[in-house]
Design a protein around this motif. Structure first.
Motif, PDB file in Angstrom:
ATOM      1  N   GLN A  90       0.793  -1.228   0.000  1.00 54.96           N
ATOM      2  CA  GLN A  90       0.000   0.000   0.000  1.00 54.96           C
ATOM      3  C   GLN A  90       0.827   1.281   0.000  1.00 54.96           C
ATOM      4  N   GLY A  91       1.740   1.411   0.950  1.00 56.09           N
ATOM      5  CA  GLY A  91       2.488   2.655   1.054  1.00 56.09           C
ATOM      6  C   GLY A  91       3.350   2.922  -0.159  1.00 56.09           C
ATOM      7  N   ALA A  92       4.046   1.881  -0.635  1.00 55.68           N
ATOM      8  CA  ALA A  92       4.917   2.053  -1.797  1.00 55.68           C
ATOM      9  C   ALA A  92       4.112   2.388  -3.042  1.00 55.68           C
ATOM     10  N   ALA A  93       2.927   1.790  -3.179  1.00 54.73           N
ATOM     11  CA  ALA A  93       2.079   2.097  -4.330  1.00 54.73           C
ATOM     12  C   ALA A  93       1.691   3.567  -4.334  1.00 54.73           C
ATOM     13  N   ILE A  94       1.391   4.107  -3.158  1.00 52.24           N
ATOM     14  CA  ILE A  94       0.993   5.514  -3.047  1.00 52.24           C
ATOM     15  C   ILE A  94       2.166   6.442  -3.324  1.00 52.24           C
ATOM     16  N   THR A  95       3.309   6.148  -2.700  1.00 53.77           N
ATOM     17  CA  THR A  95       4.437   7.077  -2.788  1.00 53.77           C
ATOM     18  C   THR A  95       5.208   6.961  -4.094  1.00 53.77           C
ATOM     19  N   THR A  96       5.428   5.735  -4.558  1.00 53.40           N
ATOM     20  CA  THR A  96       6.228   5.573  -5.772  1.00 53.40           C
ATOM     21  C   THR A  96       5.375   5.381  -7.014  1.00 53.40           C
ATOM     22  N   GLY A  97       4.195   4.781  -6.843  1.00 50.83           N
ATOM     23  CA  GLY A  97       3.320   4.584  -7.995  1.00 50.83           C
ATOM     24  C   GLY A  97       2.576   5.835  -8.393  1.00 50.83           C
ATOM     25  N   PHE A  98       2.223   6.661  -7.373  1.00 47.33           N
ATOM     26  CA  PHE A  98       1.434   7.857  -7.649  1.00 47.33           C
ATOM     27  C   PHE A  98       2.102   9.151  -7.185  1.00 47.33           C
ATOM     28  N   GLY A  99       3.241   9.050  -6.520  1.00 49.67           N
ATOM     29  CA  GLY A  99       3.968  10.252  -6.111  1.00 49.67           C
ATOM     30  C   GLY A  99       3.271  11.061  -5.039  1.00 49.67           C
ATOM     31  N   LYS A 100       2.470  10.393  -4.190  1.00 51.02           N
ATOM     32  CA  LYS A 100       1.740  11.078  -3.123  1.00 51.02           C
ATOM     33  C   LYS A 100       2.315  10.702  -1.765  1.00 51.02           C
ATOM     34  N   GLU A 101       2.072  11.546  -0.766  1.00 52.74           N
ATOM     35  CA  GLU A 101       2.455  11.203   0.601  1.00 52.74           C
ATOM     36  C   GLU A 101       1.419  10.245   1.161  1.00 52.74           C
ATOM     37  N   ALA A 102       1.871   9.149   1.729  1.00 57.62           N
ATOM     38  CA  ALA A 102       0.955   8.113   2.208  1.00 57.62           C
ATOM     39  C   ALA A 102       0.388   8.455   3.573  1.00 57.62           C
ATOM     40  N   ALA A 103      -0.833   7.997   3.814  1.00 56.31           N
ATOM     41  CA  ALA A 103      -1.435   8.080   5.143  1.00 56.31           C
ATOM     42  C   ALA A 103      -0.574   7.291   6.131  1.00 56.31           C
ATOM     43  N   LYS A 104      -0.798   7.507   7.407  1.00 59.61           N
ATOM     44  CA  LYS A 104       0.077   6.928   8.426  1.00 59.61           C
ATOM     45  C   LYS A 104      -0.420   5.600   8.991  1.00 59.61           C
ATOM     46  N   ASP A 105      -1.521   5.078   8.450  1.00 63.34           N
ATOM     47  CA  ASP A 105      -2.031   3.809   8.950  1.00 63.34           C
ATOM     48  C   ASP A 105      -2.553   2.986   7.785  1.00 63.34           C
ATOM     49  N   ALA A 106      -2.667   1.662   7.999  1.00 66.09           N
ATOM     50  CA  ALA A 106      -3.020   0.756   6.912  1.00 66.09           C
ATOM     51  C   ALA A 106      -4.413   1.027   6.357  1.00 66.09           C
ATOM     52  N   ALA A 107      -5.391   1.278   7.246  1.00 68.98           N
ATOM     53  CA  ALA A 107      -6.750   1.535   6.777  1.00 68.98           C
ATOM     54  C   ALA A 107      -6.817   2.830   5.974  1.00 68.98           C
ATOM     55  N   GLY A 108      -6.109   3.859   6.444  1.00 69.95           N
ATOM     56  CA  GLY A 108      -6.076   5.124   5.716  1.00 69.95           C
ATOM     57  C   GLY A 108      -5.404   4.989   4.363  1.00 69.95           C
ATOM     58  N   GLU A 109      -4.330   4.208   4.308  1.00 67.77           N
ATOM     59  CA  GLU A 109      -3.654   3.958   3.038  1.00 67.77           C
ATOM     60  C   GLU A 109      -4.568   3.212   2.067  1.00 67.77           C
ATOM     61  N   HIS A 110      -5.340   2.273   2.593  1.00 70.00           N
ATOM     62  CA  HIS A 110      -6.217   1.485   1.739  1.00 70.00           C
ATOM     63  C   HIS A 110      -7.241   2.383   1.051  1.00 70.00           C
ATOM     64  N   GLU A 111      -7.856   3.278   1.796  1.00 70.39           N
ATOM     65  CA  GLU A 111      -8.836   4.198   1.215  1.00 70.39           C
ATOM     66  C   GLU A 111      -8.175   5.157   0.234  1.00 70.39           C
ATOM     67  N   GLN A 112      -6.982   5.630   0.588  1.00 66.82           N
ATOM     68  CA  GLN A 112      -6.250   6.550  -0.276  1.00 66.82           C
ATOM     69  C   GLN A 112      -5.870   5.891  -1.598  1.00 66.82           C
ATOM     70  N   LEU A 113      -5.342   4.673  -1.523  1.00 62.43           N
ATOM     71  CA  LEU A 113      -4.913   3.970  -2.737  1.00 62.43           C
ATOM     72  C   LEU A 113      -6.114   3.596  -3.596  1.00 62.43           C
ATOM     73  N   LYS A 114      -7.217   3.226  -2.975  1.00 60.41           N
ATOM     74  CA  LYS A 114      -8.434   2.897  -3.714  1.00 60.41           C
ATOM     75  C   LYS A 114      -8.872   4.083  -4.583  1.00 60.41           C
ATOM     76  N   LYS A 115      -8.832   5.276  -3.999  1.00 55.78           N
ATOM     77  CA  LYS A 115      -9.237   6.479  -4.744  1.00 55.78           C
ATOM     78  C   LYS A 115      -8.240   6.808  -5.855  1.00 55.78           C
ATOM     79  N   LEU A 116      -6.949   6.560  -5.615  1.00 49.86           N
ATOM     80  CA  LEU A 116      -5.936   6.846  -6.631  1.00 49.86           C
ATOM     81  C   LEU A 116      -6.072   5.900  -7.827  1.00 49.86           C
ATOM     82  N   PHE A 117      -6.386   4.643  -7.561  1.00 51.18           N
ATOM     83  CA  PHE A 117      -6.518   3.657  -8.637  1.00 51.18           C
ATOM     84  C   PHE A 117      -7.847   3.770  -9.394  1.00 51.18           C
ATOM     85  N   GLU A 118      -8.859   4.314  -8.744  1.00 47.86           N
ATOM     86  CA  GLU A 118     -10.208   4.286  -9.310  1.00 47.86           C
ATOM     87  C   GLU A 118     -10.312   4.833 -10.732  1.00 47.86           C
ATOM     88  N   PRO A 119      -9.709   5.984 -11.053  1.00 40.96           N
ATOM     89  CA  PRO A 119      -9.828   6.500 -12.428  1.00 40.96           C
ATOM     90  C   PRO A 119      -9.220   5.593 -13.490  1.00 40.96           C
TER      91      PRO A 119
END
Length: 298
Positions: A90-119
């Motif tokens: 999750q964290g690596a996908a957010i930071t390296t896959g999308f260039g975003k700062e990751a949330a600080k917890d697994a559940a927060g990262e999951h919601e964040q990554l879901k929104k990034l992948f959705e489009p």
């Protein structure tokens, strides 16, 4: 450019495809084979085999495209639908896959990554307790001599040399974090393969290298794993990233089969599976099948 990369991904030699053997049982599930991919390191291969074998046991046809490379290579094909299932972190996908700062917890990262992948037409299933993140190791004798316990302690070392794959140099959870967050005066040396990186560390030619937290080298008395005291590496729970069309077509039974694997796996078990491949020389597919049988998942 994305189409070229996607074509290159699918032109690479895969580590075997189980779709043909499973085809007779799989017809009741309908559809064409699901293309399961992995990055080019051990536990990604193991994870891909865990999910692929579990799905095949449930009658889903699978084509494997394993050991392909980094996100920069895989993501265009995942987003196009040419690759359809990738075990992610999750964290690596957010930071390296999308260039975003990751949330600080697994559940927060999951919601964040879901929104990034959705489009891009990519969905997520449940994340696993199993986690694999960059961990930075130094030689134990250097750690003792200089009093190194945290990454920030590297400021006590003259001429810090970080060795890693080429992607490490530009990534915040890797060398860029050493210079931009830890403010270390360090230089970077590209060493593509993990084995030569370890040898360079053993020989003293480099100071510190990243390894996976599930690597047998973590806990090896010859090395010391440094605490990431400024938290440049985010939480890295394993999560299956799956083409939304596949999720829609395959439905609840497919999701349940995948989620059962994720739920049963933890970091300690993933480290042990990694050891069986990296240290004991077993094949990722074999250790995956053994674990799935042990957990009554196949």
């Amino acid at each position: 450019m994305g189409a070229v990369l996607a074509a290159a991904v699918l032109g690479l030699t895969a580590c075997g495809g189980g779709g043909d053997a499973a085809a007779p049982a799989a017809q009741s599930k309908g559809g064409t084979p699901i293309v399961v991919a992995s990055f080019n390191f051990t536990d990604s291969l193991i994870l891909a085999e865990l999910y692929a074998n579990a799905l095949e046991a449930k009658g889903y046809p699978i084509t494997r495209k394993l050991n392909l490379g980094s996100r920069e290579l895989i993501y265009p094909a995942l987003k196009s639908g040419e690759l359809q299932f990738v075990p992610e972190y999750q964290g690596a996908a957010i930071t390296t896959g999308f260039g975003k700062e990751a949330a600080k917890d697994a559940a927060g990262e999951h919601e964040q990554l879901k929104k990034l992948f959705e489009p891009d037409g990519v969905g997520l299933l449940d994340y696993s307790p199993a986690e694999d993140k960059n961990t930075y190791i130094v030689k134990a004798d250097l750690a003792k001599e200089k009093g190194l316990a945290k990454i920030s302690d590297l400021s006590k070392v003259d001429n810090v040399i970080v060795a890693g794959g080429p992607e490490c140099e530009k990534r915040l959870p890797c060398f860029k974090g050493f210079t931009d967050v830890y403010k270390l005066k360090a230089t970077f040396q590209t060493v593509q393969e993990a084995g030569p990186r370890v040898e360079q560390l053993r020989s003293g030619k480099v100071t510190v290298i990243p390894v996976d937290s599930v690597s047998p080298l973590v806990g090896d008395p010859q090395f010391v794993a440094l605490e990431d005291d400024l938290a440049i590496v985010p939480t890295e729970n394993v999560v299956p990233a799956v083409n939304k069309k596949v999720l829609d077509e395959r439905g609840a039974d497919f999701a349940a089969a995948v989620n059962a694997v994720s739920k049963a796996l933890d970091t300690v078990q993933l480290r042990e599976l990694n050891k069986r491949v990296d240290s004991d020389g077993e094949k990722p597919g074999d250790v995956a099948k053994d674990w799935l049988k042990e957990k009554s998942l196949i």
